[in-house]
Scaffold this motif. Structure first.
Motif, mmCIF file in Angstrom:
data_model
loop_
_atom_site.group_PDB
_atom_site.id
_atom_site.type_symbol
_atom_site.label_atom_id
_atom_site.label_comp_id
_atom_site.label_asym_id
_atom_site.label_seq_id
_atom_site.Cartn_x
_atom_site.Cartn_y
_atom_site.Cartn_z
ATOM 1 N N LEU A 25 8.773 6.993 -3.771
ATOM 2 C CA LEU A 25 9.489 8.018 -4.527
ATOM 3 C C LEU A 25 8.918 9.415 -4.339
ATOM 4 O O LEU A 25 9.371 10.362 -4.988
ATOM 5 C CB LEU A 25 9.491 7.663 -6.021
ATOM 6 C CG LEU A 25 10.148 6.321 -6.381
ATOM 7 C CD1 LEU A 25 10.005 6.052 -7.870
ATOM 8 C CD2 LEU A 25 11.605 6.310 -5.973
ATOM 9 N N THR A 26 7.925 9.538 -3.467
ATOM 10 C CA THR A 26 7.307 10.840 -3.244
ATOM 11 C C THR A 26 8.050 11.556 -2.124
ATOM 12 O O THR A 26 8.137 11.016 -1.011
ATOM 13 C CB THR A 26 5.827 10.696 -2.874
ATOM 14 O OG1 THR A 26 5.159 9.947 -3.893
ATOM 15 C CG2 THR A 26 5.182 12.061 -2.724
ATOM 16 N N TRP A 78 9.491 2.935 3.949
ATOM 17 C CA TRP A 78 10.721 2.339 4.460
ATOM 18 C C TRP A 78 10.608 1.822 5.892
ATOM 19 O O TRP A 78 11.370 0.929 6.287
ATOM 20 C CB TRP A 78 11.869 3.343 4.367
ATOM 21 C CG TRP A 78 12.297 3.579 2.952
ATOM 22 C CD1 TRP A 78 12.132 4.712 2.221
ATOM 23 C CD2 TRP A 78 12.939 2.646 2.088
ATOM 24 N NE1 TRP A 78 12.624 4.558 0.947
ATOM 25 C CE2 TRP A 78 13.130 3.295 0.841
ATOM 26 C CE3 TRP A 78 13.364 1.322 2.239
ATOM 27 C CZ2 TRP A 78 13.737 2.657 -0.240
ATOM 28 C CZ3 TRP A 78 13.965 0.701 1.164
ATOM 29 C CH2 TRP A 78 14.149 1.361 -0.050
ATOM 30 N N CYS A 79 9.692 2.340 6.674
ATOM 31 C CA CYS A 79 9.535 1.837 8.056
ATOM 32 C C CYS A 79 9.099 0.367 8.094
ATOM 33 O O CYS A 79 9.736 -0.447 8.766
ATOM 34 C CB CYS A 79 8.565 2.722 8.836
ATOM 35 S SG CYS A 79 9.274 4.322 9.310
ATOM 36 N N PRO A 80 8.020 -0.038 7.391
ATOM 37 C CA PRO A 80 7.678 -1.468 7.394
ATOM 38 C C PRO A 80 8.734 -2.339 6.720
ATOM 39 O O PRO A 80 8.938 -3.487 7.110
ATOM 40 C CB PRO A 80 6.345 -1.526 6.654
ATOM 41 C CG PRO A 80 6.234 -0.249 5.906
ATOM 42 C CD PRO A 80 6.986 0.760 6.704
ATOM 43 N N GLU A 94 0.813 -1.210 0.000
ATOM 44 C CA GLU A 94 0.000 0.000 0.000
ATOM 45 C C GLU A 94 0.851 1.267 0.000
ATOM 46 O O GLU A 94 0.392 2.315 -0.462
ATOM 47 C CB GLU A 94 -0.936 -0.002 1.208
ATOM 48 C CG GLU A 94 -2.013 -1.085 1.140
ATOM 49 C CD GLU A 94 -2.908 -1.087 2.361
ATOM 50 O OE1 GLU A 94 -2.550 -0.398 3.343
ATOM 51 O OE2 GLU A 94 -3.958 -1.763 2.333
ATOM 52 N N ALA A 95 2.081 1.159 0.538
ATOM 53 C CA ALA A 95 2.952 2.335 0.608
ATOM 54 C C ALA A 95 3.902 2.419 -0.570
ATOM 55 O O ALA A 95 4.792 3.268 -0.591
ATOM 56 C CB ALA A 95 3.739 2.312 1.911
#
Length: 322
Positions: free
Chosen positions: A283-284, A292-294, A277-278
């Motif tokens: 790239l935003t 990057w956290c998960p 989902e992320a």
């Protein structure tokens, strides 16, 4: 120089005393008692890095299983408020106030990334442990019998040659497409053929030690093949089994993350689903924390599980207990 025993207050009777011969006493072994698992944990905790790895694993498991019990997490609580979506940690703390919920920012629905990660970690870790338990139990037991019985070997080697040539990910993907993508669908897809590779590996290990003298002696005395496999062979392969477990558990998390990343995973908020989902946020500018956290947490979980399992496998080898 000569000494007089009287000057020391001693007699010849006190210097020498007769000792009775006892066959039972002569058979006693004065060496300290050996405990296999005590030696395993002594060797394991001898390395300081293992203590750190185990502590980190404990923190991860506690956060994954206990933290969600004390948090009222609603994935779509702020979905109607556009100002809460895709916030960096600094902006999330500024928007909601300082709290552990916002130290990783917010996601695309305004939800707490920190809370989402630990809810997802619980699903991913549970999936990995359930699959590993099923595959290892069937694979180890059947592999021991497979390697010891020549009749079983003739049949199973042909089945393995056919199934092993079908890519494992393809089998999982087909199963997910046939059934609805759910937790137990993934468990079934990962275990329907997953145990076969483990069984074949155990069969190879059993063949190495199957014809050793103590096994031949047990067979000559009338011991069944099943009992020889369970009592004589599997305990000898404990360190090898632990090493296989160390590679299997992280691999199931990796499969789940990959399937979710390509859009074939569970609809539940697992780690793979969070990464999927992320993906658009990768790239935003300003949204990277959401992706990057998960990814970082999933990587840490797999590495910690692998290293802990590998080191426990090394400690399980009796040759390290010297």
């Amino acid at each position: 120089m000569e000494y007089n025993l009287d000057q020391f207050g001693m007699s010849k009777e006190e210097l020498f005393a007769p000792v009775d011969h006892n066959d039972l006493e002569s058979e006693k072994i004065t060496a300290p008692r050996y405990s296999y698992w005590h030696s395993v944990f002594r060797v394991f905790f001898k390395k300081k890095i293992n203590i750190f790895i185990l502590a980190l694993l404990g923190v991860i498991v506690l956060l994954a299983y206990l933290y969600p019990l004390f948090v009222d997490y609603d994935r779509y609580m702020n979905v109607l408020d556009a100002s809460t979506k895709h916030l960096t940690p600094a902006k999330a703390i500024e928007r909601f106030g300082f709290s552990i919920h916002w130290i990783m920012g917010t996601g695309g629905a305004g939800q707490s990334t920190w809370d989402s990660i630990w809810y997802g970690s619980r699903i991913s870790i549970s999936l990995a442990f359930v699959c590993a338990l099923i595959n290892m139990t069937i694979g180890v037991l059947f592999g021991a019998i497979w390697g010891f019985s020549k009749k079983v070997d003739v049949v199973m080697i042909e089945i393995y040659n056919i199934v092993a040539n079908v890519p494992y990910l393809l089998v999982i993907s087909v199963m997910v497409m046939i059934f609805s993508a759910s937790f137990w669908t993934l468990v079934f897809a990962m275990t329907v053929t997953g145990w076969l590779a483990i069984a074949y590996f155990m069969r190879t290990q059993v063949l190495i030690i199957r014809d050793r003298e103590y096994n031949l002696a047990s067979k000559c005395l009338g011991t069944s093949s099943f009992k020889i496999a369970m009592k004589n062979i599997l305990p000898f392969l404990t360190s090898i089994i632990m090493t296989v477990v160390a590679t299997e558990i992280p691999s199931y998390i990796s499969y789940e993350v990959f399937l979710s990343y390509i859009g074939m995973g569970m609809s539940d908020a697992s780690l793979g689903r969070l990464i999927f989902e992320a993906e658009s946020a990768m790239l935003t500018p300003g949204w990277q924390f959401e992706f990057w956290c998960p990814v970082a947490v999933a990587s840490i979980i797999t590495v910690v599980l692998y290293v802990a399992g590998q080191n426990l496998g090394d400690a399980s080898d009796p040759r390290t207990h010297m």
